[in-house]
Write an enzyme that holds these catalytic residues in place. Structure first.
Site, mmCIF file in Angstrom:
data_model
loop_
_atom_site.group_PDB
_atom_site.id
_atom_site.type_symbol
_atom_site.label_atom_id
_atom_site.label_comp_id
_atom_site.label_asym_id
_atom_site.label_seq_id
_atom_site.Cartn_x
_atom_site.Cartn_y
_atom_site.Cartn_z
ATOM 1 N N SER A 98 0.829 -1.269 0.234
ATOM 2 C CA SER A 98 0.045 -0.015 -0.039
ATOM 3 C C SER A 98 0.859 1.234 0.042
ATOM 4 C CB SER A 98 -0.897 -0.069 1.126
ATOM 5 O OG SER A 98 -1.872 0.965 1.132
ATOM 6 N N ASP A 222 -9.608 -5.419 -4.590
ATOM 7 C CA ASP A 222 -9.154 -4.353 -3.478
ATOM 8 C C ASP A 222 -9.958 -3.122 -3.603
ATOM 9 O OD1 ASP A 222 -7.322 -2.574 -2.083
ATOM 10 O OD2 ASP A 222 -5.684 -3.428 -2.746
ATOM 11 N N HIS A 250 -7.629 -5.987 -0.234
ATOM 12 C CA HIS A 250 -6.216 -5.035 0.084
ATOM 13 C C HIS A 250 -5.350 -6.010 0.902
ATOM 14 C CE1 HIS A 250 -4.095 -1.360 -0.033
ATOM 15 N NE2 HIS A 250 -4.108 -1.086 1.056
#
Length: 270
Positions: A98, A222, A250
């Site tokens: 991320s 995601d 995610h």
């Protein structure tokens, strides 16, 4: 083994070094708003295969110091450089999830990939986490602004809501609480500041500066770093490979952890 690395006169970064005598090194950079414990299910297994797994807490999160300033990509990439130099890392794999992926990309561009032999990006928030006039693939900026506002008004509620959109597969209540606690270990101001960086900064020129083999792992479900971001990364980074995760959101490092660990180790070994 845990210790601290000084990155500024008054700022220290916490580093967890698992299996320091491992043959091959992976430096993990976690995502917002967690800490190095996000990679527990890698640290449990990869050292068994002879890997040295290093997890650093981004400033403001986990056990690292929590200064008021320093949450832009340049400073965070410089923090990584300080850790690399302090640990004298060479020929290692840099791995980021991320916002950690965004920081890794900025490190590669800003520090010319110092010491890095391979790059691994997991649901990376790049080249732009949010939508822009000529980039329709990220989250609306308004959604990130709501996360920032929620941080200032009711951070526990914001974290619980974010946890609900993090995973595609169902999680147990104890697991959800564990994930929630990771977010609480960050400071409120650093949580808001890093979210602001996610919303406002971008890395479009950085992609073309990456010259090492790159693995891109991304969940197709995601809802945080949307899957089209991975496609853009794959197109923009030379010698990159994209592996979609069909049953993940995610949190692919947990949702499909066996596949995740296999893809990562095969990438490093080949």
């Amino acid at each position: 083994m845990g210790y601290y690395v000084k990155v500024e006169p008054d700022v220290k970064i916490y580093v967890e070094d698992v299996n320091p005598k491992g043959n091959k090194t992976i430096l993990f950079i976690h995502g917002w708003p967690a800490n190095h414990n996000l990679f527990e299910y890698q640290f449990n297994q990869l050292p068994k295969k002879g890997y040295r797994c290093i997890g650093m807490d981004i400033r403001g999160f986990g056990n690292s110091d929590k200064p008021w300033e320093g949450y832009d990509y340049n400073r965070l990439a410089d923090d990584v450089r300080c850790v690399v130099e302090a640990l004298k890392l060479k020929d290692f794999t840099l791995a980021g999830h991320s916002v950690g992926g965004a920081i890794a990309i900025r490190y590669m561009a800003r520090h010319n990939g110092y010491g890095v032999s391979k790059l691994a990006l997991f649901a990376a928030a790049a080249p732009s986490f949010t939508r822009r006039p000529n980039f329709p693939y990220g989250l609306p900026k308004e959604e990130v602004t709501k996360l920032i506002q929620g941080t200032y008004t009711d951070r526990p509620k914001m974290l619980q809501g974010f946890g609900d959109m993090f995973f595609f597969q169902n999680t147990t209540c104890p697991f959800s609480d564990w994930f929630f606690q990771l977010g609480l270990q960050g400071a409120g101001w650093s949580t808001a500041a890093l979210a602001t960086t996610l919303r406002d900064e971008s890395l479009f020129p950085d992609l073309g500066k990456i010259c090492v083999p790159t693995l891109i792992l991304h969940g197709i479900h995601d809802k945080v770093s949307l899957f089209p971001l991975a496609i853009v990364q794959n197109r923009g980074i030379k010698n990159s490979k994209l592996v979609p995760f069909k049953y993940s959101g995610h949190g692919l490092f947990w949702e499909e952890r066996d596949k995740f660990n296999m893809e990562l180790t095969q990438f490093i070994e080949n």
